[in-house]
Design a protein around this motif. Structure first.
Motif, PDB file in Angstrom:
ATOM      1  N   ASP A 156       0.960  -1.209  -0.209  1.00 22.86           N
ATOM      2  CA  ASP A 156      -0.021  -0.042   0.175  1.00 22.86           C
ATOM      3  C   ASP A 156       1.005   1.239  -0.002  1.00 22.86           C
ATOM      4  O   ASP A 156       2.062   1.098  -0.079  1.00 22.86           O
ATOM      5  CB  ASP A 156      -0.962  -0.047   1.164  1.00 22.86           C
ATOM      6  CG  ASP A 156      -2.237   0.536   0.962  1.00 22.86           C
ATOM      7  OD1 ASP A 156      -2.263   1.504   0.203  1.00 22.86           O
ATOM      8  OD2 ASP A 156      -3.094   0.613   1.769  1.00 22.86           O
ATOM      9  N   LEU A 157       0.246   2.448   0.040  1.00 19.41           N
ATOM     10  CA  LEU A 157       0.809   3.421   0.169  1.00 19.41           C
ATOM     11  C   LEU A 157       1.696   3.572   1.500  1.00 19.41           C
ATOM     12  O   LEU A 157       1.468   3.210   2.508  1.00 19.41           O
ATOM     13  CB  LEU A 157       0.021   5.106   0.285  1.00 19.41           C
ATOM     14  CG  LEU A 157      -0.801   5.072  -1.236  1.00 19.41           C
ATOM     15  CD1 LEU A 157      -1.947   6.226  -0.963  1.00 19.41           C
ATOM     16  CD2 LEU A 157      -0.107   5.319  -2.349  1.00 19.41           C
ATOM     17  N   ALA A 158       3.009   4.306   1.072  1.00 16.97           N
ATOM     18  CA  ALA A 158       4.074   4.411   2.354  1.00 16.97           C
ATOM     19  C   ALA A 158       3.299   5.229   3.638  1.00 16.97           C
ATOM     20  O   ALA A 158       2.994   6.484   3.148  1.00 16.97           O
ATOM     21  CB  ALA A 158       5.290   4.749   2.047  1.00 16.97           C
ATOM     22  N   PRO A 159       3.327   4.776   4.733  1.00 15.74           N
ATOM     23  CA  PRO A 159       2.681   5.926   5.892  1.00 15.74           C
ATOM     24  C   PRO A 159       3.360   7.362   5.909  1.00 15.74           C
ATOM     25  O   PRO A 159       2.695   8.128   6.131  1.00 15.74           O
ATOM     26  CB  PRO A 159       2.786   5.102   6.878  1.00 15.74           C
ATOM     27  CG  PRO A 159       3.170   3.518   6.709  1.00 15.74           C
ATOM     28  CD  PRO A 159       3.682   3.836   5.261  1.00 15.74           C
ATOM     29  N   PRO A 162       3.225   9.586   0.825  1.00  9.38           N
ATOM     30  CA  PRO A 162       1.970   8.901   0.152  1.00  9.38           C
ATOM     31  C   PRO A 162       2.397   8.768  -1.676  1.00  9.38           C
ATOM     32  O   PRO A 162       1.623   8.240  -2.280  1.00  9.38           O
ATOM     33  CB  PRO A 162       0.850   9.983   0.522  1.00  9.38           C
ATOM     34  CG  PRO A 162       1.546  11.253   0.697  1.00  9.38           C
ATOM     35  CD  PRO A 162       2.644  10.694   1.524  1.00  9.38           C
ATOM     36  N   SER A 163       3.625   9.389  -1.857  1.00  9.01           N
ATOM     37  CA  SER A 163       4.152   9.596  -3.227  1.00  9.01           C
ATOM     38  C   SER A 163       4.907   8.385  -3.596  1.00  9.01           C
ATOM     39  O   SER A 163       5.659   8.022  -4.547  1.00  9.01           O
ATOM     40  CB  SER A 163       4.818  10.666  -3.563  1.00  9.01           C
ATOM     41  OG  SER A 163       5.865  10.916  -2.842  1.00  9.01           O
ATOM     42  N   SER A 164       4.643   7.127  -2.372  1.00  6.69           N
ATOM     43  CA  SER A 164       5.755   5.886  -2.782  1.00  6.69           C
ATOM     44  C   SER A 164       4.853   4.805  -2.228  1.00  6.69           C
ATOM     45  O   SER A 164       3.869   4.984  -1.462  1.00  6.69           O
ATOM     46  CB  SER A 164       7.101   6.186  -2.002  1.00  6.69           C
ATOM     47  OG  SER A 164       7.700   6.863  -2.050  1.00  6.69           O
ATOM     48  N   LEU A 205      10.499  -0.106  -1.107  1.00  8.78           N
ATOM     49  CA  LEU A 205      10.041   0.983  -1.183  1.00  8.78           C
ATOM     50  C   LEU A 205      10.180   1.633  -2.590  1.00  8.78           C
ATOM     51  O   LEU A 205      11.498   1.829  -3.155  1.00  8.78           O
ATOM     52  CB  LEU A 205      10.305   2.074  -0.264  1.00  8.78           C
ATOM     53  CG  LEU A 205       9.756   3.426  -0.113  1.00  8.78           C
ATOM     54  CD1 LEU A 205       8.375   3.396   0.340  1.00  8.78           C
ATOM     55  CD2 LEU A 205      10.617   4.318   0.732  1.00  8.78           C
ATOM     56  N   ILE A 206       9.213   1.913  -3.525  1.00 11.54           N
ATOM     57  CA  ILE A 206       9.382   2.531  -4.890  1.00 11.54           C
ATOM     58  C   ILE A 206       8.338   3.920  -5.193  1.00 11.54           C
ATOM     59  O   ILE A 206       7.186   3.793  -4.395  1.00 11.54           O
ATOM     60  CB  ILE A 206       9.227   1.649  -5.945  1.00 11.54           C
ATOM     61  CG1 ILE A 206       7.723   1.135  -5.979  1.00 11.54           C
ATOM     62  CG2 ILE A 206      10.082   0.242  -5.778  1.00 11.54           C
ATOM     63  CD1 ILE A 206       7.358   0.183  -7.076  1.00 11.54           C
ATOM     64  N   PRO A 207       8.725   4.512  -5.935  1.00 15.50           N
ATOM     65  CA  PRO A 207       8.041   5.870  -6.247  1.00 15.50           C
ATOM     66  C   PRO A 207       6.647   5.535  -6.958  1.00 15.50           C
ATOM     67  O   PRO A 207       6.801   4.534  -7.771  1.00 15.50           O
ATOM     68  CB  PRO A 207       8.893   6.664  -7.231  1.00 15.50           C
ATOM     69  CG  PRO A 207       9.934   6.075  -7.462  1.00 15.50           C
ATOM     70  CD  PRO A 207      10.101   4.808  -6.492  1.00 15.50           C
ATOM     71  N   LEU A 208       5.773   5.973  -6.891  1.00 12.75           N
ATOM     72  CA  LEU A 208       4.612   5.826  -7.272  1.00 12.75           C
ATOM     73  C   LEU A 208       3.994   6.993  -8.568  1.00 12.75           C
ATOM     74  O   LEU A 208       3.961   8.165  -8.252  1.00 12.75           O
ATOM     75  CB  LEU A 208       3.183   5.910  -6.331  1.00 12.75           C
ATOM     76  CG  LEU A 208       1.866   5.618  -6.770  1.00 12.75           C
ATOM     77  CD1 LEU A 208       1.753   4.191  -7.278  1.00 12.75           C
ATOM     78  CD2 LEU A 208       0.947   5.904  -5.508  1.00 12.75           C
ATOM     79  N   TYR A 209       3.318   6.231  -9.528  1.00 16.44           N
ATOM     80  CA  TYR A 209       3.145   7.187 -10.665  1.00 16.44           C
ATOM     81  C   TYR A 209       1.853   6.680 -11.015  1.00 16.44           C
ATOM     82  O   TYR A 209       1.434   5.576 -11.040  1.00 16.44           O
ATOM     83  CB  TYR A 209       4.074   7.063 -11.761  1.00 16.44           C
ATOM     84  CG  TYR A 209       5.378   7.456 -11.655  1.00 16.44           C
ATOM     85  CD1 TYR A 209       5.849   8.885 -11.685  1.00 16.44           C
ATOM     86  CD2 TYR A 209       6.582   6.569 -11.269  1.00 16.44           C
ATOM     87  CE1 TYR A 209       7.279   9.141 -11.271  1.00 16.44           C
ATOM     88  CE2 TYR A 209       7.740   6.886 -10.848  1.00 16.44           C
ATOM     89  CZ  TYR A 209       8.158   8.160 -10.998  1.00 16.44           C
ATOM     90  OH  TYR A 209       9.412   8.363 -10.570  1.00 16.44           O
TER      91      TYR A 209
END
Length: 268
Positions: A156-159, A162-164, A205-209
Motif C-alpha cells: 500500500d501507500l507508504a505511511p 504517500p507518493s511511494s 519502497l518505490i516511487p508511485l506514478y
C-alpha cells in the motif's frame, strides 16, 4: 553389386553393441526398482503461518523383500543443534499437533501433517524407518524436507510518504526467498535476506506514478508464493458540464449587457 563385407561386419558389431547396452540398462533398472528406499519430496515446503503442513515420506519396498517390524520416527535438525525427535515420542511443544496420515505399518506412505505451524517450526524434518529384513535389523533415513514460513503481505501507500509504495512481508530467512517488484509487468528491484534470525522482514519502497500497474511478489526460487497488485488510474477530466459553464460565462455576461441596453432604449 554385393555389399561390402567390412560394412556388414561393422553393422553386426554396432547391432550387438546396442543390444548389449539395452540389456545392461534393463538390468540396472530392475536392480533399482528392487531397492528399499525412503524418499521425501519436495525437499522444501513454503507455508503461510498457522496453516497445516504435510511433510512427505515414502517407504518403498516390494513384498518379496520380506520387510517386517517397521517403526516410524520423525525428527528435526538445524545446524549447530542436536536432533530432536518429535514422533513417536512427542515432546510437549508438538502435543496434539502431529497427525500421521496412515498408521498402518504396512502402508508405504509415512507422511505426517504438522498442525498450525509457527515461526518456531522452521526446521529441516527427517523421517527415519527402523525395520527387520529376515534376521537383520535395518535403519534408513530420508534426505529431509525444509519448512519455511511467511506472514501476510502488506502492499500500500507508504505511511510517511504517500507518493511511494511500500511492500513488506515477514519470512523465515533463506537466500531463495526473495521479494520483488514489477512495474507494468517489468521486474525492477528485489531483496532477499539470509540471516540466522527466527524470522525477518523483507521490504521494498518505490516511487508511485499514476496510470501504472504495480505488482509485489514473494518468490521461492522461480515459484511465486504470494502476489498483490496496486493500480492508480490517471486523473479523470473535469465534468463536461463544468467546461460548458465556463465557456458560456462570457456569452451570458454579454447577453445581460445587451438586455440592459435595450431596456434603457425603450424607456427613453
Amino acid at each position: 553389386m554385393s555389399p561390402c563385407p567390412r560394412c556388414c561386419a561393422m553393422n553386426v558389431k554396432d547391432s550387438e553393441l546396442v543390444w548389449f547396452s539395452l540389456t545392461v540398462l534393463l538390468i540396472l533398472l530392475q536392480g533399482n526398482s528392487g531397492q528399499i528406499t525412503v524418499t521425501q519430496t519436495p525437499s522444501v515446503v513454503v507455508s503461510a503461518l498457522n496453516q497445516n503442513v504435510t511433510l512427505d515420506c515414502q517407504f518403498s519396498h516390494t513384498p518379496d523383500q520380506k520387510v517386517t517390524g517397521v517403526i516410524l520416527y520423525w525428527y528435526h535438525r538445524w545446524p549447530g543443534r542436536e536432533d530432536q525427535y518429535i514422533y513417536p515420542h512427542v515432546p510437549t511443544k508438538y502435543q496434539n499437533r502431529i497427525m500421521v496420515l496412515d498408521s498402518n505399518r504396512t502402508n508405504k506412505d509415512k507422511s505426517i501433517v504438522l498442525l498450525g505451524v509457527g515461526w518456531e517450526d522452521r526446521y529441516k524434518y527427517h523421517c527415519m524407518l527402523s525395520y527387520d529384513r529376515g534376521d537383520d535389523a535395518n535403519r534408513m533415513r530420508g534426505a529431509g524436507v525444509l519448512l519455511l514460513l511467511h506472514d501476510s503481505m502488506t502492499f500500500d501507500l507508504a505511511p510517511w510518504t504517500p507518493s511511494s509504495l511500500l511492500c513488506s512481508v515477514e519470512v523465515s530467512p533463506h537466500p531463495e526467498l526473495r521479494l520483488s517488484m514489477l512495474e507494468d509487468g517489468v521486474e525492477g528491484p528485489s531483496v532477499q535476506n539470509d540471516t540466522h534470525a527466527l524470522h525477518s522482514t523483507l521490504s521494498l519502497l518505490i516511487p508511485l506514478y499514476n496510470d501504472r500497474k504495480y505488482e509485489c511478489r514473494l518468490n521461492w526460487s522461480s515459484e511465486i508464493i504470494l502476489s498483490q497488485t496496486y493500480f492508480i488510474p490517471s486523473a479523470l477530466p473535469e465534468p463536461i458540464f463544468l467546461y460548458s459553464a465556463i465557456l458560456l460565462i462570457p456569452f451570458i455576461i454579454l447577453l445581460i449587457i445587451l438586455t440592459g441596453v435595450l431596456v434603457k432604449c425603450r424607456l427613453r
